[in-house]
Design an enzyme around this catalytic site. Sequence first.
Site, short mmCIF file in Angstrom:
data_model
loop_
_atom_site.label_atom_id
_atom_site.label_comp_id
_atom_site.label_asym_id
_atom_site.label_seq_id
_atom_site.Cartn_x
_atom_site.Cartn_y
_atom_site.Cartn_z
N LYS A 63 0.82 -1.08 0.24
CA LYS A 63 0.13 0.04 0.22
C LYS A 63 0.77 1.36 0.10
O LYS A 63 2.08 1.09 0.33
CB LYS A 63 -0.84 -0.01 1.23
CG LYS A 63 -1.83 -0.93 1.22
CD LYS A 63 -3.05 -0.51 0.70
CE LYS A 63 -4.40 -1.42 0.92
NZ LYS A 63 -5.39 -0.98 0.36
N THR A 64 0.36 2.38 -0.27
CA THR A 64 0.97 3.67 -0.67
C THR A 64 1.80 3.97 0.77
O THR A 64 3.08 4.21 0.79
CB THR A 64 0.03 4.81 -0.84
OG1 THR A 64 -0.57 4.31 -2.21
CG2 THR A 64 0.58 6.13 -0.88
N ASN A 85 -2.60 1.83 5.28
CA ASN A 85 -2.80 3.30 5.04
C ASN A 85 -3.99 3.67 6.18
O ASN A 85 -4.20 4.85 5.97
CB ASN A 85 -3.85 3.64 3.59
CG ASN A 85 -2.69 3.27 2.63
OD1 ASN A 85 -1.82 3.47 2.61
ND2 ASN A 85 -3.22 3.19 1.33
N ASP A 185 -1.48 5.69 -9.95
CA ASP A 185 -2.47 4.99 -8.84
C ASP A 185 -3.82 5.38 -9.10
O ASP A 185 -4.59 4.47 -9.35
CB ASP A 185 -1.86 5.33 -7.63
CG ASP A 185 -2.79 4.62 -6.40
OD1 ASP A 185 -2.39 3.44 -6.16
OD2 ASP A 185 -3.48 5.27 -5.75
N HIS A 189 -6.32 2.46 -10.29
CA HIS A 189 -7.50 1.94 -9.71
C HIS A 189 -8.89 2.05 -10.51
O HIS A 189 -9.79 1.11 -10.56
CB HIS A 189 -7.84 2.89 -8.36
CG HIS A 189 -6.85 2.28 -7.36
ND1 HIS A 189 -6.83 1.36 -6.63
CD2 HIS A 189 -6.13 3.22 -6.74
CE1 HIS A 189 -5.98 1.12 -5.67
NE2 HIS A 189 -5.30 2.23 -5.72
N ASP A 232 5.88 3.03 -5.38
CA ASP A 232 5.69 2.17 -3.99
C ASP A 232 5.14 0.94 -4.28
O ASP A 232 5.38 0.16 -3.28
CB ASP A 232 4.51 3.29 -3.43
CG ASP A 232 3.34 3.74 -4.04
OD1 ASP A 232 3.39 3.40 -5.32
OD2 ASP A 232 2.47 4.14 -3.42
N HIS A 233 4.48 0.48 -5.16
CA HIS A 233 3.82 -0.71 -5.51
C HIS A 233 3.23 -0.74 -6.78
O HIS A 233 3.59 0.14 -7.60
CB HIS A 233 2.70 -0.92 -4.50
CG HIS A 233 1.72 0.26 -4.58
ND1 HIS A 233 1.04 0.32 -5.55
CD2 HIS A 233 1.41 1.25 -3.60
CE1 HIS A 233 -0.16 1.67 -5.40
NE2 HIS A 233 0.66 2.10 -4.18
N HIS A 338 -4.09 -2.89 -5.24
CA HIS A 338 -2.80 -3.36 -4.71
C HIS A 338 -2.77 -3.60 -3.28
O HIS A 338 -3.88 -2.96 -2.67
CB HIS A 338 -1.69 -2.37 -5.24
CG HIS A 338 -1.96 -0.89 -4.70
ND1 HIS A 338 -1.57 -0.48 -3.45
CD2 HIS A 338 -2.84 -0.02 -5.25
CE1 HIS A 338 -2.14 0.75 -3.33
NE2 HIS A 338 -3.04 1.45 -4.48
P1 AMP Z 1 -3.69 4.08 -1.87
O1 AMP Z 1 -3.98 3.98 -3.17
O2 AMP Z 1 -5.03 3.94 -1.09
O3 AMP Z 1 -2.65 3.12 -1.26
O4 AMP Z 1 -3.39 5.48 -1.73
C1 AMP Z 1 -3.08 6.60 -2.71
C2 AMP Z 1 -3.68 7.85 -2.40
O5 AMP Z 1 -2.64 8.31 -1.13
C3 AMP Z 1 -3.19 9.02 -3.38
O6 AMP Z 1 -4.47 8.99 -4.35
C4 AMP Z 1 -3.25 10.10 -2.61
O7 AMP Z 1 -4.19 10.75 -2.59
C5 AMP Z 1 -2.73 9.54 -1.26
N1 AMP Z 1 -1.47 10.29 -0.80
C6 AMP Z 1 -0.46 10.20 -1.25
N2 AMP Z 1 0.78 10.74 -0.68
C7 AMP Z 1 -0.14 11.47 0.22
C8 AMP Z 1 0.23 12.36 1.43
N3 AMP Z 1 1.73 12.96 1.37
N4 AMP Z 1 -0.50 12.92 2.43
C9 AMP Z 1 -1.97 12.44 2.02
N5 AMP Z 1 -2.28 11.67 1.21
C10 AMP Z 1 -1.32 11.05 0.24
ZN ZN Z 2 0.47 3.68 -3.73
ZN ZN Z 3 -3.65 2.97 -4.88
#
Ligand code: AMP
Ligand code: ZN
Ligand code: ZN
Length: 401
Positions: A63-64, A85, A185, A189, A232-233, A338
């Site tokens: 995950k991110t 997350n 990303d 999705h 990141d992935h 992911h």
């Molecule tokens: P995910 O796909 O759920 O793992 O997370 C991706 C999302 O993380 C992205 O669409 C962004 O909106 C969010 N994101 C990335 N970097 C940051 C950050 N520094 N602060 C807050 N949200 C973030």
């Molecule tokens: Zn990510």
């Molecule tokens: Zn994502």
Amino acid sequence: MKKVFVLLLVLFSIVSAQQPYVLLISFDGFRWDYLDRGITPVMKDMEQNGVRAISLRASYPTKTFPNHLSIITGMYPQNHGIITNGFTDPFSGEYYRLGDTVSVRDAKWYLGEAFWTTAKRQGVKTASYFWPGSELNTPSRSPNYREHYEHKRPYAKRVEGILNWLKKPYEERPHFITLYFDATDTYGHKYGPNSNEINTCVASLDTLLGTIRTGLADAGMKDSVNIIVVADHGMTEVSTEKVVMIDEILADMECKLEGSGPLMLINTEDGKREEIYNKLLNRKEHYRVYKKESLPEYYHFNKHPFIGDIVVVADIGWSLTTKNGFNKMKKYGSKGNHGYEKDHMDMHGIFLAEGPSFKKNYLTGTVWNIDIYPLLCKIFNIYPRNNIDGKLERIEFVLKD
Ligand code: AMP
Ligand code: ZN
Ligand code: ZN
């Protein structure tokens, strides 16, 4: 003759005192094989001018937030503390969520030392144009310069921001900068990793990388800045046909389900764990279920106290969900996700690097994201923390001898 020697010595000491520059760019969810679709001429050029690893292995869960923190601290999520997350401290009931600015800025959740802190302590100026974990309220743990995350901030503005930092007078100029873009990303999705839309998105980010390189050249810094591009992935196709309703399996059981999709963490009431575990074990289709302490070592995901009593890991492409979650899934129609096991190739990202510290035209196999932190320390010739999971020897060969 003596004067020439002294002059050379002075020149040598000036040059050797110059710190390197590193621009670390993250393209969120940029799967490793997007580079081989024939739509990324700038990245191809970067491969030839520098280093490409076939892929960058993420840490579990893929995950991110966990992975940006793994890259920047050199630790597995169980050790740097950002285990997913969004998670809850079962002892206090407090929660951490990526969309919640109060929790993402609260230093108490972050157990690792980010590279900008390591670097700052040893005299390197740092900056972050977005990166998970860069917004802590604690000044000693923050980069010298930073921007608070704004999802819609235009990409051109971000690029302009980092170029302006690099144009600062030498004394004020950051030498380590992070930069982040979500597009691969977001599109992955929405449309899936095999869609035309993702290809258009990948091509546009390639063009953006070209703009960054041109910007560095125009600033006269093309040959002095190391650029490292990571993801990141990766991303894999998902569908509403491949779902497991965990709340149906556990109907009438007292427990808290956290997360959905590729993994679910379950906290149980005292004495109930065995029963819940057995129920999940009996119905085990398209997922694996583990008591936290029995999670195989290769996940590196059983040490942190907030992980949950039971961990449910979906097979690649399958989604663990609840009735509510399923309705949402249908409504938003997600085609990619992911968070699955780190060894599945669909979860691997990219690693590209070019600049004065890196070999040229050098292709290598998969490298691990926890090894980037010690690599950065090596480039800057500073000491890493000694409690990290990353190992320099697994990645050091990408640097020039
Ligand atoms: P995910 O796909 O759920 O793992 O997370 C991706 C999302 O993380 C992205 O669409 C962004 O909106 C969010 N994101 C990335 N970097 C940051 C950050 N520094 N602060 C807050 N949200 C973030
Ligand atoms: Zn990510
Ligand atoms: Zn994502």
